[in-house]
Design a protein around this motif. Structure first.
Motif, PDB file in Angstrom:
ATOM      1  N   HIS A 425      33.650  -8.752  30.622  1.00 59.35           N
ATOM      2  CA  HIS A 425      33.957  -9.891  29.750  1.00 59.35           C
ATOM      3  C   HIS A 425      35.363  -9.799  29.163  1.00 59.35           C
ATOM      4  N   ARG A 472      36.325  -9.937  18.658  1.00 60.20           N
ATOM      5  CA  ARG A 472      36.134 -11.223  19.312  1.00 60.20           C
ATOM      6  C   ARG A 472      35.344 -11.060  20.605  1.00 60.20           C
ATOM      7  N   GLU A 473      34.771 -12.160  21.079  1.00 66.40           N
ATOM      8  CA  GLU A 473      33.846 -12.106  22.207  1.00 66.40           C
ATOM      9  C   GLU A 473      34.515 -11.734  23.518  1.00 66.40           C
ATOM     10  N   PRO A 478      29.028  -7.538  24.563  1.00 67.61           N
ATOM     11  CA  PRO A 478      27.885  -8.348  24.132  1.00 67.61           C
ATOM     12  C   PRO A 478      26.793  -7.539  23.442  1.00 67.61           C
ATOM     13  N   LYS A 522      30.728  -9.718  12.112  1.00 64.81           N
ATOM     14  CA  LYS A 522      30.910  -8.975  13.365  1.00 64.81           C
ATOM     15  C   LYS A 522      30.339  -7.564  13.260  1.00 64.81           C
TER      16      LYS A 522
END
Length: 893
Positions: A425, A472-473, A478, A522
Motif C-alpha cells: 500500500h 496516513r493510509e 492497514p 491514528k
C-alpha cells in the motif's frame, strides 16, 4: 513572534505551499538505497554502487552536492567540482558501503550545514574539497584490511588535507520570491600554494521518461549568452518554463567570466557500463556521464553540440587560485515568463534574507542564551533543514518492475524473502525528514519522531505534518503498524509517536487540537497492533525485538529464538506504559472540549495500570522483570518448558521504566467526571496500588502522579543512573553501564552469552554493521529520561532531593538533576579549553578551520564524548537544539 520568516511560515501551513516548493530536497546519496535495488538477493549496496552512480540514471530520486529541487524533484540544481587531479568529477559524496567498512557504512567526506530557515528562504552549506587527488581506492583498500577492533581509516588519515590544502566551497541559497532563487558559490583556497579549480554547477531533470510509463521528455537548451553571462532555459509539463542564469561573481577572479555550457541527457550510459551491445534503440548519444568526460577527460565531443538535452553542466575553468584567495560564481533560477528587469538585485536578496535569518533565530532561541549555545542550536536547526529530502517509493511499482525494464526476479514477489512485500500500500512522494544525509537517506518512523521535537521550535507545521504523514493510509499498515525503515518496514520500532506528538503540541503552544485529535485517532489504530502482536501471552508484558537498543544485549533480540523460547522485555513493557500515559494525557486534553474523549482517557488508564502491575509483579514466567537483589529491571528469557533466565545486563533497557510517568492535572477532578470517578473507584477496590501507582504531591496539592514503578524503584534506579561509574558519563547518560567494562555473562541451556561495555565503536556486528548504533550516549533516550525526571520532580518527587552524582554527597531536586545532565549533553558541542569540542570525531584535524564547526554525530563515546557512527546526524542529534531552546523542558500543561 513577528519576523519576516515567521510571516512566511504563517502563509506556508501546507506541505506544497509556495515558499516550500523549492528547497534542499536532493538526497546526498541515492545509490545503494533499497529504492534503487532491483537485484534478486536484495544487496542494495552492490546493485547500484558508487562507481555506477555517475553513469546510471536513478529510478526514484537524485543525489548531489548542496542540491536544490522542486517539491516533486523534477528539476534539480547541484554543485560539481574538479581539482584538476581527480579521476572523476566530484558530483556526489563518497563513502564505504556496509560490507566495505570495518564498522559498516561510512561517509568519507567533510561538510557542514551552516544556515537554514524553515521555508528555505535562506540556506548555506560548506564543503571541504581536497586539492590532491581524492584517494578513493586507498580508503576502500585500507578499511578493508582493518577489523572491528580497529578504528576506521578516514579521509584526514590519508594526508590529502595536510597543510590545509583544500578548498572550502560554500553554497548559499536565497529566495527573492517562492520561484526566484539566487545561488552563490564561493570557493576559498586555504592551502599554502596556488591550486587549480573547476566549478561545474549542474541543472538536470529527474529521469521520468525511460521506464515505459510516460515518454514525455522535458528539455533544457541554451539561451542568451554574453560577456560574463550565460542562460539555460527549461521546459517541463508541470513546472512550465524556467530560466537559469549564470555569471561570475562580483569582486572575485571569476568576474566577467561566463561558463561553458555542456549539454547531455540524464540517461544511463549503457555502453560504458555493459558494452555497445547493451545500447537500446533510441538511447541518447550523450548519456549521463558526458559532462564528466568533457571536463575531466578532455573529450570535447562527449556533450551535445546542439546545446540541448535533459542535463547541463555550467563549466567555469578558473585556473590557479592563489593561496587565501576566493572565487565566486552566481546562478539564478526563476520562472522564464517573469520579467528579469523587475527582479530584486542579487546582492540585495542575499543581504535581506541573511538579515531575516538572524532575526528569525533571535526570536526562536531564548534571550540570554550564550552566543556559543545559540550557534550550536542554529547549526542543529540548519542540519534539520538540509536533511529534509524528497522520498519517492511506490512499492507496488517497485516490486512489479517497469514496462520498459526487464522482468523483476521472482524473489521480489515472495512474502517470505521479498523485501517489503507486506507493504504494497506504500506509495510515497513526499519531502521527509531524514536521520542523516548520507548514511540514512531514508526515513525511519521512530527516529523521525525525535526530529520533530526539535523541528517544532522553528516549524511547528512541518513537525506536525511529518508525525501525521507516518500515520496516513499510504504509509501506515492497514493492520495498524507504523513503518520502520525502508530496509525492513516490518521491523518493530518503539512507539514514541504519542510522546513526540505531545511534545510538539506543547512546544506549539498547546492550541492545535485538530492535530491532537488526528494523532490520537491514528494511535488508536496503532495501539491494538502492539497489544495483539507483541503481547503473545496476554500478560501485559511485551516483546518486540531489538526496539532500538542494538548492541546492548546478550544476543540480537530481533532474531527468532530457538524452539518455543520467548523474551519478555523490560523496555517493550516500559514503552507500552509510556504509550498509555501519553494517550491518556492527550485524550484528557481533548475531553476538556468534547466529553466523548473522557472514556478514552479511562480506557488508557486501565491499560496502564495493568501494565504497571505486570511490570512490578511478574510476567508469564512468574519471574519478575524487577530484580530485588540487583534493584534493576532486566529482560527475562523464557524457555519452552517455562524455565526463566534473567538477563543480568544493566542497560538502558532497565532504565526505560522510568519514562512511564505522567502528572494528572488538577482540572481533571472538575472537568472529567468519568476519569475522576474511575480514579476514586479503583483506589477503593485496589488500595495496594494507591502508593505504587497514584501518588499525591507531598505539599498537599490535588495533584496525582501516575508511574509505572514505585517510589522505592525510582530511588533505586536513580542510584546507577546518576553514578559516574555506571550510566552517568561526562556528557550524558550511557546506554550500557560502565560497570560492565570487564564483561557480564549468563549460561542459557548450555550456551554462554556475554557482552561488555565498549565506550566507542562496537567490537560486535551483532545487529547490522554500522558501528555501535545506539552506543554509549545516544540523545533520544537521554531526552526521554530527562523528560521523565522533570515530570517526577514536578509531581510525586517534588521536594525530594537525591545525590548527584551518586556518591558525591551533593544533593539536589529532580528538576535540577535534569538540568545538570542536560548541561553535560550540551557541553558535548561547546568548545573546550583548547578550542576543540568534545563531540568532534577523532579524525577531524584540530585548528580554527575545523574547531569552528560543531558536528552532530550518531552517538557519542561513553567516556570522552567524541562523535561516533554517522557523522552528519542532525536528525535525532538535533535534539541538542531542543535542550537549548527549552532548558527547563516542556511545561507540564
Amino acid at each position: 513572534m513577528s519576523t519576516a520568516e515567521h510571516d512566511r511560515l504563517a502563509d506556508s501551513e501546507d506541505s506544497r505551499a509556495a515558499w516550500r516548493h523549492w528547497g534542499p530536497y536532493v538526497s546526498a546519496r541515492q545509490w545503494g538505497t533499497v529504492r534503487e535495488d532491483y537485484s534478486a538477493d536484495g544487496d542494495a549496496w552492490a546493485h547500484l554502487p558508487f562507481d555506477h552512480a555517475h553513469l546510471r540514471a536513478y529510478r526514484w530520486g537524485e543525489d548531489g552536492l548542496a542540491g536544490l529541487c522542486d517539491v516533486d524533484g523534477f528539476l534539480n540544481l547541484g554543485l560539481a567540482l574538479w581539482n584538476g587531479r581527480d579521476d572523476r568529477l566530484k558530483e556526489r559524496l563518497f563513502g564505504l558501503t556496509n560490507p566495505q567498512g570495518n564498522h559498516g557504512e561510512d561517509v568519507k567526506e567533510y561538510w557542514w550545514a551552516l544556515e537554514g530557515t524553515p521555508t528555505h528562504s535562506y540556506a548555506s552549506w560548506l564543503y571541504r574539497y581536497p586539492q590532491a587527488a581524492f584517494p578513493y581506492e586507498e580508503l576502500v583498500a585500507v578499511n578493508g584490511q582493518r577489523g572491528v577492533e580497529d578504528e576506521e581509516y578516514e579521509l584526514a588519515d590519508t594526508g590529502v588535507l595536510d597543510g590545509d590544502r583544500f578548498f572550502d566551497v560554500q553554497v548559499t541559497h536565497a529566495k527573492a520570491s517562492p520561484s526566484d532563487i539566487c545561488v552563490e558559490i564561493t570557493a576559498t583556497n586555504h592551502g599554502p600554494d596556488a591550486a587549480p579549480l573547476h566549478l561545474v554547477p549542474q541543472l538536470w531533470f529527474r529521469n521520468t521518461w525511460s521506464w515505459g510509463l510516460d515518454d514525455r521528455r522535458p528539455r533544457l537548451w541554451a539561451g542568451e549568452q554574453g560577456q560574463g553571462y550565460a542562460e539555460v532555459l527549461a521546459q517541463h509539463r508541470v513546472l512550465g518554463r524556467m530560466r537559469l542564469t549564470a555569471e561570475g561573481g562580483r569582486g572575485s577572479s571569476a568576474e566577467g567570466i561566463a561558463p561553458t555550457l555542456l549539454f547531455c541527457d540524464n540517461e544511463t550510459d549503457a555502453a560504458a557500463l555493459y558494452g555497445d551491445d547493451a545500447v537500446r534503440d533510441g538511447a541518447s548519444a550523450y548519456p549521463k556521464g558526458a559532462v564528466d568526460r568533457a571536463v575531466v577527460h578532455g573529450q570535447a565531443d562527449a556533450t551535445n553540440p546542439e546545446r540541448t538535452g535533459t542535463k547541463v553542466g555550467l563549466w567555469w575553468d578558473l585556473g590557479e587560485i592563489a593561496p587565501g584567495a576566493s572565487v565566486t560564481v552566481r546562478l539564478r533560477l526563476t520562472d522564464a515568463d517573469g520579467d528579469p528587469a523587475a527582479a530584486a538585485g542579487f546582492d540585495e536578496v542575499l543581504a535581506a534574507r541573511a538579515q531575516e535569518c538572524e532575526e528569525f533565530y533571535a526570536a526562536v532561541i531564548p534571550a540570554g542564551t550564550t552566543e556559543e549555545d545559540a550557534l550550536i542550536a542554529r547549526r542543529a536547526f540548519a542540519g534539520l533543514q538540509w536533511g529534509k529530502q524528497l522520498y519517492l517509493y511506490d512499492i507496488p511499482r517497485w516490486i512489479e518492475g517497469d514496462p520498459a525494464g526487464p522482468p523483476p526476479p521472482p524473489q521480489r514477489h515472495t512474502r517470505t524473502s521479498g523485501r517489503n512485500t507486506r507493504w504494497r500500500h506504500v506509495n510515497l512522494a513526499e519531502v521527509i525528514s531524514m536521520p542523516d544525509e548520507w548514511e540514512y537517506p531514508w526515513f525511519a518512523t521512530w527516529d523521525l519522531a525525535f526530529h520533530c521535537v526539535a523541528i517544532a521550535h522553528v516549524d511547528p507545521f512541518f513537525a506536525k505534518w511529518q508525525l501525521l504523514l507516518m500515520c496516513r493510509e499510504w504509509v501506515m499498515n492497514p493492520n495498524g503498524q507504523l513503518a520502520a525503515y525502508e530496509w525492513n518496514f516490518s521491523d518493530v520500532n518503539p512507539p514514541v509517536h504519542p510522546w513526540a506528538a505531545w511534545q510538539v503540541y506543547s512546544i506549539d503552544g498547546g492550541r492545535d487540537r485538530d492535530f491532537l485529535q488526528r494523532i490520537v485517532l491514528k494511535m488508536l489504530l496503532n495501539f491494538p497492533w502492539w497489544v495483539n502482536r507483541k503481547d503473545s501471552e496476554g500478560s501485559n508484558v511485551f516483546e518486540g525485538g531489538f526496539l532500538g537498543m542494538d548492541n546492548v544485549g546478550l544476543f540480537d533480540r530481533s532474531e527468532a529464538l530457538p524452539g518455543g523460547q520467548r523474551l519478555e522485555q523490560a523496555d517493550a513493557t516500559a514503552w507500552m506504559g509510556m504509550f498509555c500515559l501519553k494517550m491518556l494525557r492527550m485524550s484528557a486534553e481533548l475531553a476538556r472540549e468534547d466529553h466523548a474523549w473522557d472514556e478514552v482517557s479511562t480506557k488508557f488508564l486501565v491499560h496502564f495500570l495493568s501494565i504497571a502491575e505486570a511490570l512490578d509483579d511478574f510476567g508469564t514466567s512468574h519471574t519478575s522483570l524487577w530484580d530485588d537483589e540487583d534493584e534493576f529491571f532486566h529482560d527475562v528469557l523464557v524457555g519452552e518448558d517455562g524455565t526463566a533466565y534473567r538477563m543480568p545486563v544493566r542497560s538502558m533497557v532497565g532504565l526505560l521504566p522510568l519514562t512511564g510517568i505522567s502528572i494528572v492535572p488538577n482540572w481533571v477532578a472538575s472537568e472529567l467526571p468519568d476519569l475522576t470517578d474511575f480514579f476514586q473507584g479503583w483506589t477503593e477496590r485496589r488500595p495496594e496500588l494507591a502508593d505504587a501507582l497514584i501518588h499525591t504531591n507531598h505539599r498537599g496539592y490535588a495533584l496525582r502522579t501516575l508511574s509505572l514503578i514505585s517510589r522505592d524503584q525510582w530511588r533505586a534506579l536513580l542510584t546507577p543512573l546518576l553514578d559516574e561509574g555506571e550510566f552517568l558519563s561526562p556528557h550524558g547518560i550511557r546506554s550500557l553501564s560502565a560497570a560492565h567494562r570487564d564483561g557480564v555473562g549468563v549460561e542459557v541451556e548450555g550456551a554462554h552469552l556475554s557482552l561488555r561495555y565498549v565506550p566507542g565503536e562496537s567490537d560486535s556486528g551483532m545487529f547490522g554493521g554500522n558501528s555501535n548504533w545506539r552506543g554509549p550516549v545516544w540523545l533520544p533516550v537521554n531526552a526521554l529520561l530527562l523528560d521523565a525526571l522533570r515530570i517526577y520532580g514536578r509531581g510525586a518527587g517534588a521536594g525530594v532531593e537525591v545525590e548527584y552524582p551518586t556518591g558525591s554527597g551533593r544533593t539536589m531536586g529532580m528538576e535540577q538533576v535534569a538540568h545538570e545532565v542536560e548541561e553535560r549533553i550540551v557541553s558535548l558541542f561547546r568548545p573546550g579549553p583548547d578550542g576543540r569540542r568534545p563531540s568532534t570525531p577523532r579524525h577531524h584535524p584540530s585548528g580554527p578551520l575545523w574547531d569552528a564547526h560543531p558536528t552532530f554525530s550518531e552517538y557519542f563515546h561513553g567516556d570522552d564524548g567524541r562523535g561516533l557512527g554517522a557523522s552528519h546526524q542532525t536528525g535525532w542529534t538535533a535534539l541538542v537544539a531542543h535542550f537549548v531552546c527549552a532548558p527547563d523542558g516542556i511545561p507540564n500543561r
